[in-house]
Design a protein around this motif. Structure first.
Motif, PDB file in Angstrom:
ATOM      1  N   VAL A  20       0.814   1.918 -15.459  1.00 15.94           N
ATOM      2  CA  VAL A  20       2.262   2.177 -15.399  1.00 15.94           C
ATOM      3  C   VAL A  20       3.027   0.893 -15.094  1.00 15.94           C
ATOM      4  O   VAL A  20       4.093   0.627 -15.676  1.00 15.94           O
ATOM      5  CB  VAL A  20       2.566   3.267 -14.355  1.00 15.94           C
ATOM      6  CG1 VAL A  20       4.064   3.367 -14.088  1.00 15.94           C
ATOM      7  CG2 VAL A  20       2.046   4.614 -14.826  1.00 15.94           C
TER       8      VAL A  20
ATOM      9  N   SER B  85       5.762  -0.978 -17.178  1.00 14.56           N
ATOM     10  CA  SER B  85       7.039  -1.293 -16.529  1.00 14.56           C
ATOM     11  C   SER B  85       7.392  -2.764 -16.704  1.00 14.56           C
ATOM     12  O   SER B  85       8.567  -3.118 -16.871  1.00 14.56           O
ATOM     13  CB  SER B  85       6.980  -0.945 -15.043  1.00 14.56           C
ATOM     14  OG  SER B  85       6.761   0.439 -14.864  1.00 14.56           O
TER      15      SER B  85
ATOM     16  N   LEU C 289      12.134   0.617 -10.889  1.00 15.93           N
ATOM     17  CA  LEU C 289      10.702   0.337 -10.811  1.00 15.93           C
ATOM     18  C   LEU C 289      10.080   0.952  -9.554  1.00 15.93           C
ATOM     19  O   LEU C 289       8.955   1.466  -9.596  1.00 15.93           O
ATOM     20  CB  LEU C 289      10.456  -1.167 -10.846  1.00 15.93           C
ATOM     21  CG  LEU C 289      10.770  -1.867 -12.187  1.00 15.93           C
ATOM     22  CD1 LEU C 289      10.580  -3.363 -12.056  1.00 15.93           C
ATOM     23  CD2 LEU C 289       9.887  -1.316 -13.303  1.00 15.93           C
TER      24      LEU C 289
ATOM     25  N   TYR D 216      11.169   3.610  -8.072  1.00 21.74           N
ATOM     26  CA  TYR D 216      11.130   5.056  -8.292  1.00 21.74           C
ATOM     27  C   TYR D 216       9.916   5.442  -9.138  1.00 21.74           C
ATOM     28  O   TYR D 216       9.228   6.430  -8.853  1.00 21.74           O
ATOM     29  CB  TYR D 216      12.422   5.504  -8.974  1.00 21.74           C
ATOM     30  CG  TYR D 216      12.444   6.977  -9.298  1.00 21.74           C
ATOM     31  CD1 TYR D 216      12.554   7.933  -8.296  1.00 21.74           C
ATOM     32  CD2 TYR D 216      12.341   7.408 -10.619  1.00 21.74           C
ATOM     33  CE1 TYR D 216      12.562   9.287  -8.583  1.00 21.74           C
ATOM     34  CE2 TYR D 216      12.344   8.767 -10.923  1.00 21.74           C
ATOM     35  CZ  TYR D 216      12.461   9.699  -9.900  1.00 21.74           C
ATOM     36  OH  TYR D 216      12.454  11.040 -10.193  1.00 21.74           O
ATOM     37  N   VAL D 217       9.625   4.633 -10.166  1.00 23.88           N
ATOM     38  CA  VAL D 217       8.443   4.886 -11.000  1.00 23.88           C
ATOM     39  C   VAL D 217       7.176   4.756 -10.168  1.00 23.88           C
ATOM     40  O   VAL D 217       6.248   5.586 -10.261  1.00 23.88           O
ATOM     41  CB  VAL D 217       8.416   3.911 -12.205  1.00 23.88           C
ATOM     42  CG1 VAL D 217       7.087   4.005 -12.952  1.00 23.88           C
ATOM     43  CG2 VAL D 217       9.570   4.209 -13.145  1.00 23.88           C
TER      44      VAL D 217
END
Length: 199
Positions: free
Chosen positions: A12, A16, A56, A58-59
């Motif tokens: 991820v 990102s 970022l 939050y991800v």
């Protein structure tokens, strides 16, 4: 944190990093539009980086509950480097193509609105103004005609009354009219002289 979560976090964060590269490329592409205004420049820079950091994080929070490790930053950097090395030329071409499409659509809609909305409204307004002026002129002409019709008999009556007056009264009226005419001419000349001096 399990190995599955760590592996998912790395994937991820690499994605990102690629996204961050594309977002930065887009930001730099539009930066010249507000570069001349120092307030907008600082505001947009702070807003961009703050929004990216929050997004970022939050991800990351969704993936591993927001745990920051060294490999998270390494994966993010790897994704950014992968964007620069592999995807940057393609993304730049796609971005320029997208901007051209948006501008073409904007100009087309602008011309369409001007042709179908603004031009007819202008034409209708001009037509209404012309019609109103025509009606006003017509009413003025009708009014003047009515005034002439009404005052025509009065004029002849006054002429007849004037002819019936004694000669000395008529001479006095002639002199009075001549005096007022002379005074009017003097006032006009005086006003013209004052206007000429002001220039």
């Amino acid at each position: 944190m399990t190995l599955d979560v760590q592996f998912l976090t790395m994937i991820v964060m690499i994605i990102s990093g690629i996204y961050l590269g594309a977002a930065l490329e887009t930001f730099l592409r539009f930066k010249p539009y507000w570069k001349s205004n120092w307030f907008m420049l600082y505001f947009m820079e702070i807003a961009f980086w703050l929004s990216q950091v929050l997004l970022l994080f939050y991800v990351l929070f969704l993936v591993n509950a927001g745990e920051l490790r060294v490999y998270v930053f390494l994966a993010l950097f790897m994704g950014f480097a992968a964007y620069k090395a592999l995807f940057a030329p393609l993304y730049k071409r796609l971005l320029e193509l997208f901007i051209r499409i948006i501008l073409t659509c904007y100009h087309f809609i602008e011309k369409l609105i001007k042709t179908l909305v603004i031009a007819p409204i202008k034409y209708i307004i001009q037509l209404l103004i012309t019609l109103i002026l025509f009606i006003v002129q017509l009413l003025v002409k009708v009014f003047l005609f009515v005034v002439k019709v009404i005052f025509f008999p009065i004029k002849w009556i006054l002429i007849l009354l004037y002819r019936m007056l004694p000669k000395n009264i008529r001479n006095f009226l002639h002199k009075t009219a001549g005096f007022y005419s002379t005074m009017e001419n003097i006032c006009k000349k005086g006003l013209d002289y004052i206007r000429f001096k002001r220039r």
